[in-house]
Write an enzyme that holds these catalytic residues in place. Sequence first.
Site: not given
Length: 408
Positions: A65, A204, A206, A271, A275, A389
Amino acid sequence: RASPRASASASRYYRTSLRRWRRCMTRRTALGVFLLLACAVSAVNNSTMAATCRPVPFALLGLGGVGAAFVESLLGARARHAEKFGLELACALVADSSGYLSIGDDAALKAAAAAKAGGTPVASMAGATKGDPAAALAALPKDAIIVDVSASSTTAALLVAAIERGQKVVAANKKPFSSEQATYDALVGTPRHGRAKHESTVGAGLPAVAALERLVAADDPVAKIAGTFSGTLGYVMTGLQEGRPFSEIVLEAKAKGYTEPDPRDDLGGVDVARKALILARGLGWKLELGDVNVTPLYPDALADLSVPDFLAALPSLDADFKTRAADAAAAGKTLRYAATVADGKLDVGLQAVALDSPLGSLSGTDNLVEYYTKWYPTSPLVVQGAGAGAGTTAAGVIADMVDLARGA
Protein backbone atom coordinates in the site's frame (compact mmCIF):
# COMPACT_ATOMS: atom_id res chain seq x y z
CA ARG A 1 -27.66 48.22 -63.17
CA ALA A 2 -26.39 49.81 -59.92
CA SER A 3 -26.41 53.58 -59.52
CA PRO A 4 -23.09 55.50 -59.18
CA ARG A 5 -23.94 56.14 -55.49
CA ALA A 6 -24.47 52.41 -54.86
CA SER A 7 -21.25 51.54 -56.68
CA ALA A 8 -19.26 54.01 -54.57
CA SER A 9 -20.82 52.64 -51.38
CA ALA A 10 -19.96 49.06 -52.36
CA SER A 11 -16.40 50.08 -53.19
CA ARG A 12 -15.96 51.71 -49.78
CA TYR A 13 -17.41 48.59 -48.11
CA TYR A 14 -14.98 46.28 -49.88
CA ARG A 15 -11.97 48.55 -49.10
CA THR A 16 -12.99 48.73 -45.43
CA SER A 17 -13.48 44.97 -45.28
CA LEU A 18 -10.06 44.43 -46.87
CA ARG A 19 -8.35 46.67 -44.31
CA ARG A 20 -10.10 44.87 -41.44
CA TRP A 21 -9.10 41.50 -42.83
CA ARG A 22 -5.48 42.61 -43.15
CA ARG A 23 -5.42 43.93 -39.56
CA CYS A 24 -6.98 40.73 -38.31
CA MET A 25 -4.46 38.61 -40.16
CA THR A 26 -1.62 40.76 -38.87
CA ARG A 27 -2.81 40.30 -35.29
CA ARG A 28 -3.28 36.56 -35.83
CA THR A 29 0.14 36.29 -37.39
CA ALA A 30 1.69 38.16 -34.49
CA LEU A 31 -0.16 35.92 -32.03
CA GLY A 32 0.91 32.87 -33.97
CA VAL A 33 4.54 33.99 -33.96
CA PHE A 34 4.31 34.71 -30.23
CA LEU A 35 2.90 31.27 -29.51
CA LEU A 36 5.55 29.61 -31.65
CA LEU A 37 8.28 31.51 -29.82
CA ALA A 38 6.74 30.62 -26.44
CA CYS A 39 6.62 26.95 -27.38
CA ALA A 40 10.20 27.10 -28.59
CA VAL A 41 11.40 28.73 -25.36
CA SER A 42 9.44 26.16 -23.31
CA ALA A 43 10.94 23.32 -25.30
CA VAL A 44 14.43 24.73 -24.84
CA ASN A 45 13.82 25.16 -21.10
CA ASN A 46 12.44 21.64 -20.78
CA SER A 47 15.31 20.12 -22.70
CA THR A 48 17.80 22.16 -20.70
CA MET A 49 16.10 21.10 -17.47
CA ALA A 50 16.19 17.47 -18.51
CA ALA A 51 19.83 17.78 -19.51
CA THR A 52 20.81 19.42 -16.21
CA CYS A 53 18.79 17.12 -13.90
CA ARG A 54 21.04 14.91 -11.82
CA PRO A 55 19.75 11.33 -11.69
CA VAL A 56 19.86 9.74 -8.25
CA PRO A 57 19.27 5.97 -8.33
CA PHE A 58 17.22 4.21 -5.70
CA ALA A 59 15.93 0.75 -4.86
CA LEU A 60 12.44 0.27 -3.46
CA LEU A 61 11.92 -2.45 -0.85
CA GLY A 62 8.21 -3.07 -0.48
CA LEU A 63 5.50 -2.54 -3.06
CA GLY A 64 2.36 -2.81 -0.96
CA GLY A 65 0.00 0.00 0.00
CA VAL A 66 2.69 2.51 0.94
CA GLY A 67 4.84 1.40 -2.00
CA ALA A 68 2.00 1.99 -4.45
CA ALA A 69 1.28 5.43 -2.99
CA PHE A 70 5.00 6.19 -3.15
CA VAL A 71 5.20 5.33 -6.86
CA GLU A 72 2.16 7.46 -7.68
CA SER A 73 3.45 10.44 -5.67
CA LEU A 74 6.98 10.19 -7.03
CA LEU A 75 5.87 10.12 -10.66
CA GLY A 76 3.61 13.09 -10.00
CA ALA A 77 6.52 15.05 -8.50
CA ARG A 78 8.89 14.64 -11.46
CA ALA A 79 8.46 18.17 -12.85
CA ARG A 80 8.68 19.76 -9.41
CA HIS A 81 11.86 17.90 -8.50
CA ALA A 82 13.46 18.87 -11.79
CA GLU A 83 12.47 22.53 -11.62
CA LYS A 84 13.10 23.12 -7.91
CA PHE A 85 16.01 20.81 -7.14
CA GLY A 86 17.49 19.71 -10.45
CA LEU A 87 16.96 16.09 -9.41
CA GLU A 88 15.50 12.94 -10.86
CA LEU A 89 14.94 10.15 -8.34
CA ALA A 90 15.40 7.21 -10.72
CA CYS A 91 14.21 3.75 -9.68
CA ALA A 92 16.74 1.03 -10.45
CA LEU A 93 15.11 -1.89 -8.65
CA VAL A 94 11.96 -2.95 -6.79
CA ALA A 95 11.72 -5.86 -4.40
CA ASP A 96 9.32 -7.66 -2.11
CA SER A 97 9.67 -10.79 -0.01
CA SER A 98 9.50 -13.00 -3.13
CA GLY A 99 12.24 -11.45 -5.25
CA TYR A 100 13.39 -8.37 -7.14
CA LEU A 101 13.07 -6.73 -10.54
CA SER A 102 15.35 -4.28 -12.36
CA ILE A 103 13.55 -1.13 -13.46
CA GLY A 104 14.58 0.77 -16.57
CA ASP A 105 12.17 3.71 -16.63
CA ASP A 106 9.02 5.20 -15.15
CA ALA A 107 6.77 3.09 -17.35
CA ALA A 108 8.34 -0.09 -15.97
CA LEU A 109 8.01 1.22 -12.40
CA LYS A 110 4.35 2.05 -12.92
CA ALA A 111 3.70 -1.35 -14.49
CA ALA A 112 5.36 -3.16 -11.57
CA ALA A 113 3.27 -1.23 -9.04
CA ALA A 114 0.10 -2.02 -10.98
CA ALA A 115 0.98 -5.72 -11.20
CA LYS A 116 1.68 -5.89 -7.48
CA ALA A 117 -1.61 -4.13 -6.72
CA GLY A 118 -3.29 -6.79 -8.83
CA GLY A 119 -1.86 -9.55 -6.64
CA THR A 120 1.27 -10.51 -8.59
CA PRO A 121 4.37 -10.95 -6.43
CA VAL A 122 7.51 -9.31 -7.78
CA ALA A 123 9.21 -12.68 -8.40
CA SER A 124 6.40 -13.60 -10.82
CA MET A 125 6.82 -10.50 -12.96
CA ALA A 126 8.55 -10.77 -16.34
CA GLY A 127 12.33 -10.46 -15.99
CA ALA A 128 12.29 -10.75 -12.19
CA THR A 129 14.66 -12.79 -10.03
CA LYS A 130 13.54 -14.86 -7.08
CA GLY A 131 15.21 -14.52 -3.71
CA ASP A 132 17.25 -12.05 -1.72
CA PRO A 133 18.12 -8.73 -3.44
CA ALA A 134 21.35 -8.28 -1.45
CA ALA A 135 23.70 -8.79 -4.41
CA ALA A 136 21.62 -6.54 -6.66
CA LEU A 137 21.62 -3.78 -4.03
CA ALA A 138 25.37 -4.09 -3.62
CA ALA A 139 25.81 -3.56 -7.37
CA LEU A 140 24.07 -0.17 -7.26
CA PRO A 141 26.21 3.01 -7.28
CA LYS A 142 27.50 4.51 -4.07
CA ASP A 143 25.09 7.43 -4.32
CA ALA A 144 22.07 5.09 -4.46
CA ILE A 145 19.31 5.36 -1.86
CA ILE A 146 17.83 2.16 -0.46
CA VAL A 147 14.18 2.89 0.37
CA ASP A 148 12.38 0.56 2.78
CA VAL A 149 8.59 0.94 2.79
CA SER A 150 7.96 -2.67 3.76
CA ALA A 151 6.77 -3.91 7.14
CA SER A 152 9.41 -6.63 7.30
CA SER A 153 11.88 -7.29 10.10
CA THR A 154 14.26 -8.96 7.63
CA THR A 155 15.29 -5.78 5.80
CA ALA A 156 17.49 -4.53 8.65
CA ALA A 157 20.54 -6.47 7.41
CA LEU A 158 20.08 -5.06 3.89
CA LEU A 159 19.92 -1.51 5.22
CA VAL A 160 22.97 -1.91 7.45
CA ALA A 161 24.95 -3.39 4.55
CA ALA A 162 23.95 -0.42 2.38
CA ILE A 163 25.21 2.04 4.99
CA GLU A 164 28.47 0.11 5.32
CA ARG A 165 28.96 0.37 1.51
CA GLY A 166 28.50 4.12 1.66
CA GLN A 167 24.98 4.12 0.22
CA LYS A 168 22.07 5.97 1.80
CA VAL A 169 18.90 4.73 3.47
CA VAL A 170 15.35 6.07 3.80
CA ALA A 171 12.76 4.10 5.74
CA ALA A 172 9.10 4.12 6.63
CA ASN A 173 9.55 0.65 8.10
CA LYS A 174 9.92 1.16 11.83
CA LYS A 175 11.15 -2.36 12.64
CA PRO A 176 14.85 -1.92 11.69
CA PHE A 177 15.04 1.30 13.74
CA SER A 178 13.26 -0.20 16.75
CA SER A 179 15.03 -3.55 16.75
CA GLU A 180 18.31 -4.15 18.60
CA GLN A 181 20.19 -1.05 19.72
CA ALA A 182 23.24 -2.27 17.80
CA THR A 183 21.24 -2.27 14.56
CA TYR A 184 19.98 1.25 15.21
CA ASP A 185 23.51 2.46 15.91
CA ALA A 186 24.79 0.83 12.72
CA LEU A 187 22.08 2.56 10.70
CA VAL A 188 22.38 6.11 12.05
CA GLY A 189 26.07 5.99 13.02
CA THR A 190 27.89 6.99 16.19
CA PRO A 191 28.57 9.85 15.70
CA ARG A 192 25.76 10.30 13.22
CA HIS A 193 26.77 10.25 9.58
CA GLY A 194 23.55 11.71 8.15
CA ARG A 195 23.08 9.03 5.48
CA ALA A 196 19.97 7.46 7.02
CA LYS A 197 16.60 9.17 7.34
CA HIS A 198 13.47 7.67 8.88
CA GLU A 199 10.90 10.42 9.35
CA SER A 200 7.98 8.21 8.34
CA THR A 201 8.74 5.58 10.98
CA VAL A 202 7.07 7.65 13.71
CA GLY A 203 4.15 9.69 12.41
CA ALA A 204 3.75 9.04 8.68
CA GLY A 205 4.56 12.42 7.09
CA LEU A 206 4.59 14.40 10.35
CA PRO A 207 7.99 16.04 10.99
CA ALA A 208 8.27 14.50 14.46
CA VAL A 209 11.80 13.16 13.95
CA ALA A 210 12.93 16.35 12.19
CA ALA A 211 11.65 18.48 15.07
CA LEU A 212 13.56 16.35 17.56
CA GLU A 213 16.74 16.46 15.48
CA ARG A 214 16.59 20.25 15.38
CA LEU A 215 16.16 20.43 19.16
CA VAL A 216 19.16 18.16 19.64
CA ALA A 217 21.21 20.14 17.11
CA ALA A 218 20.37 23.36 18.97
CA ASP A 219 21.47 21.75 22.26
CA ASP A 220 18.02 22.48 23.71
CA PRO A 221 17.76 19.80 26.42
CA VAL A 222 14.62 17.69 26.06
CA ALA A 223 13.13 16.93 29.46
CA LYS A 224 10.08 15.06 28.25
CA ILE A 225 8.39 13.76 25.11
CA ALA A 226 4.72 12.84 25.25
CA GLY A 227 2.54 11.77 22.39
CA THR A 228 -0.13 9.67 20.80
CA PHE A 229 1.19 7.65 17.89
CA SER A 230 -1.80 5.57 16.82
CA GLY A 231 -4.69 6.86 14.75
CA THR A 232 -6.63 3.72 15.65
CA LEU A 233 -6.24 4.25 19.39
CA GLY A 234 -6.96 7.95 18.98
CA TYR A 235 -10.29 6.96 17.45
CA VAL A 236 -10.99 4.63 20.38
CA MET A 237 -10.14 7.31 22.96
CA THR A 238 -12.40 9.85 21.26
CA GLY A 239 -15.24 7.34 21.42
CA LEU A 240 -14.68 6.76 25.15
CA GLN A 241 -14.70 10.52 25.71
CA GLU A 242 -18.11 10.64 24.01
CA GLY A 243 -19.41 8.04 26.46
CA ARG A 244 -19.65 5.12 24.06
CA PRO A 245 -18.95 1.49 25.08
CA PHE A 246 -15.40 0.31 24.46
CA SER A 247 -16.52 -2.85 22.63
CA GLU A 248 -18.76 -0.87 20.29
CA ILE A 249 -15.94 1.52 19.36
CA VAL A 250 -13.43 -1.26 18.68
CA LEU A 251 -15.88 -3.22 16.53
CA GLU A 252 -16.74 -0.07 14.58
CA ALA A 253 -13.05 0.74 14.07
CA LYS A 254 -12.47 -2.78 12.79
CA ALA A 255 -15.43 -2.52 10.41
CA LYS A 256 -14.03 0.75 9.03
CA GLY A 257 -10.62 -0.81 8.46
CA TYR A 258 -8.90 1.29 11.13
CA THR A 259 -7.55 -1.74 12.99
CA GLU A 260 -5.48 -4.72 11.94
CA PRO A 261 -7.42 -7.94 11.24
CA ASP A 262 -6.64 -8.85 14.84
CA PRO A 263 -7.39 -5.64 16.80
CA ARG A 264 -4.99 -6.76 19.52
CA ASP A 265 -2.15 -5.73 17.20
CA ASP A 266 -3.33 -2.15 17.80
CA LEU A 267 -4.76 -2.47 21.31
CA GLY A 268 -1.57 -4.14 22.56
CA GLY A 269 0.43 -0.92 22.22
CA VAL A 270 3.59 -2.45 20.71
CA ASP A 271 3.38 -0.29 17.59
CA VAL A 272 3.19 2.81 19.78
CA ALA A 273 6.12 1.51 21.81
CA ARG A 274 8.28 1.12 18.68
CA LYS A 275 7.62 4.72 17.64
CA ALA A 276 8.32 6.09 21.10
CA LEU A 277 11.52 4.01 21.28
CA ILE A 278 12.74 5.57 18.02
CA LEU A 279 12.26 9.05 19.49
CA ALA A 280 14.00 8.06 22.73
CA ARG A 281 16.94 6.75 20.73
CA GLY A 282 16.95 10.04 18.88
CA LEU A 283 17.79 11.63 22.23
CA GLY A 284 20.75 9.28 22.54
CA TRP A 285 19.11 6.89 24.97
CA LYS A 286 20.26 3.28 24.86
CA LEU A 287 17.12 1.16 25.20
CA GLU A 288 15.73 -2.05 23.80
CA LEU A 289 12.08 -2.65 22.98
CA GLY A 290 11.87 -4.94 25.98
CA ASP A 291 12.78 -1.99 28.23
CA VAL A 292 9.59 -0.16 27.31
CA ASN A 293 6.82 -0.44 29.90
CA VAL A 294 3.76 -1.23 27.76
CA THR A 295 0.27 -1.65 29.22
CA PRO A 296 -2.20 -3.10 26.67
CA LEU A 297 -5.87 -2.15 26.52
CA TYR A 298 -6.92 -5.73 27.25
CA PRO A 299 -6.05 -8.17 30.08
CA ASP A 300 -3.72 -11.14 29.74
CA ALA A 301 -6.72 -13.46 29.94
CA LEU A 302 -7.77 -12.33 26.44
CA ALA A 303 -4.32 -12.50 24.88
CA ASP A 304 -4.45 -16.08 23.61
CA LEU A 305 -8.05 -16.21 22.40
CA SER A 306 -8.93 -16.61 18.74
CA VAL A 307 -9.95 -13.39 17.02
CA PRO A 308 -13.69 -14.25 17.05
CA ASP A 309 -13.53 -15.19 20.72
CA PHE A 310 -11.59 -12.02 21.55
CA LEU A 311 -14.18 -9.87 19.78
CA ALA A 312 -16.98 -11.71 21.58
CA ALA A 313 -15.27 -11.04 24.93
CA LEU A 314 -14.86 -7.29 24.38
CA PRO A 315 -18.12 -6.32 26.15
CA SER A 316 -16.65 -7.69 29.38
CA LEU A 317 -14.29 -4.66 29.34
CA ASP A 318 -16.99 -2.01 28.86
CA ALA A 319 -17.78 -1.36 32.52
CA ASP A 320 -14.16 -0.77 33.50
CA PHE A 321 -13.52 1.65 30.65
CA LYS A 322 -16.77 3.48 31.38
CA THR A 323 -15.66 3.99 34.98
CA ARG A 324 -12.20 5.19 33.95
CA ALA A 325 -13.62 7.65 31.45
CA ALA A 326 -16.12 8.99 33.99
CA ASP A 327 -13.44 9.40 36.69
CA ALA A 328 -11.22 11.29 34.24
CA ALA A 329 -14.09 13.57 33.20
CA ALA A 330 -14.93 14.32 36.86
CA ALA A 331 -11.36 15.52 37.33
CA GLY A 332 -11.49 17.74 34.24
CA LYS A 333 -9.45 15.25 32.26
CA THR A 334 -9.85 12.73 29.46
CA LEU A 335 -8.28 9.39 28.55
CA ARG A 336 -5.53 9.06 25.97
CA TYR A 337 -3.40 6.08 25.00
CA ALA A 338 -0.05 7.80 25.04
CA ALA A 339 3.68 7.34 25.29
CA THR A 340 5.90 9.27 27.69
CA VAL A 341 9.67 9.56 27.39
CA ALA A 342 11.10 11.12 30.56
CA ASP A 343 13.56 10.53 33.39
CA GLY A 344 15.24 7.66 31.60
CA LYS A 345 11.98 5.71 31.33
CA LEU A 346 9.63 5.00 28.48
CA ASP A 347 6.00 4.28 29.41
CA VAL A 348 3.16 3.41 27.02
CA GLY A 349 -0.41 3.04 28.21
CA LEU A 350 -3.68 4.67 29.18
CA GLN A 351 -3.31 8.11 30.75
CA ALA A 352 -5.69 10.77 32.05
CA VAL A 353 -4.62 14.14 30.65
CA ALA A 354 -6.00 17.65 31.12
CA LEU A 355 -8.77 18.55 28.70
CA ASP A 356 -7.11 21.87 27.85
CA SER A 357 -3.72 20.27 27.11
CA PRO A 358 -2.59 19.54 23.54
CA LEU A 359 -3.14 15.81 24.14
CA GLY A 360 -6.50 16.45 25.76
CA SER A 361 -7.78 18.56 22.89
CA LEU A 362 -6.85 15.92 20.31
CA SER A 363 -9.68 14.10 18.58
CA GLY A 364 -10.18 11.46 15.94
CA THR A 365 -7.26 9.72 14.26
CA ASP A 366 -4.69 12.53 14.42
CA ASN A 367 -1.29 11.96 16.00
CA LEU A 368 0.44 14.44 18.27
CA VAL A 369 3.89 14.80 19.82
CA GLU A 370 4.83 17.24 22.59
CA TYR A 371 8.44 18.23 23.29
CA TYR A 372 9.16 19.83 26.66
CA THR A 373 12.60 21.45 26.61
CA LYS A 374 14.63 24.27 28.13
CA TRP A 375 13.08 26.74 25.69
CA TYR A 376 9.64 25.07 25.70
CA PRO A 377 9.26 24.25 29.42
CA THR A 378 5.53 24.73 30.02
CA SER A 379 4.11 25.40 26.56
CA PRO A 380 5.59 22.50 24.62
CA LEU A 381 6.65 22.38 21.01
CA VAL A 382 3.80 20.46 19.37
CA VAL A 383 3.73 18.51 16.13
CA GLN A 384 0.23 17.43 15.16
CA GLY A 385 -1.61 16.08 12.14
CA ALA A 386 -2.57 12.98 10.22
CA GLY A 387 -0.27 10.30 11.55
CA ALA A 388 -1.38 7.45 9.33
CA GLY A 389 -2.20 6.75 5.71
CA ALA A 390 -0.25 5.53 2.73
CA GLY A 391 -0.19 8.93 1.03
CA THR A 392 1.15 10.88 3.98
CA THR A 393 3.71 8.16 4.71
CA ALA A 394 4.90 8.21 1.09
CA ALA A 395 5.21 12.00 1.24
CA GLY A 396 7.53 11.74 4.22
CA VAL A 397 9.66 9.16 2.42
CA ILE A 398 10.00 11.28 -0.72
CA ALA A 399 10.94 14.36 1.29
CA ASP A 400 13.67 12.36 3.06
CA MET A 401 14.98 11.15 -0.30
CA VAL A 402 15.18 14.67 -1.68
CA ASP A 403 17.04 15.84 1.45
CA LEU A 404 19.60 13.05 1.12
CA ALA A 405 19.98 13.59 -2.61
CA ARG A 406 20.64 17.28 -2.02
CA GLY A 407 23.02 16.58 0.83
CA ALA A 408 20.74 18.43 3.24
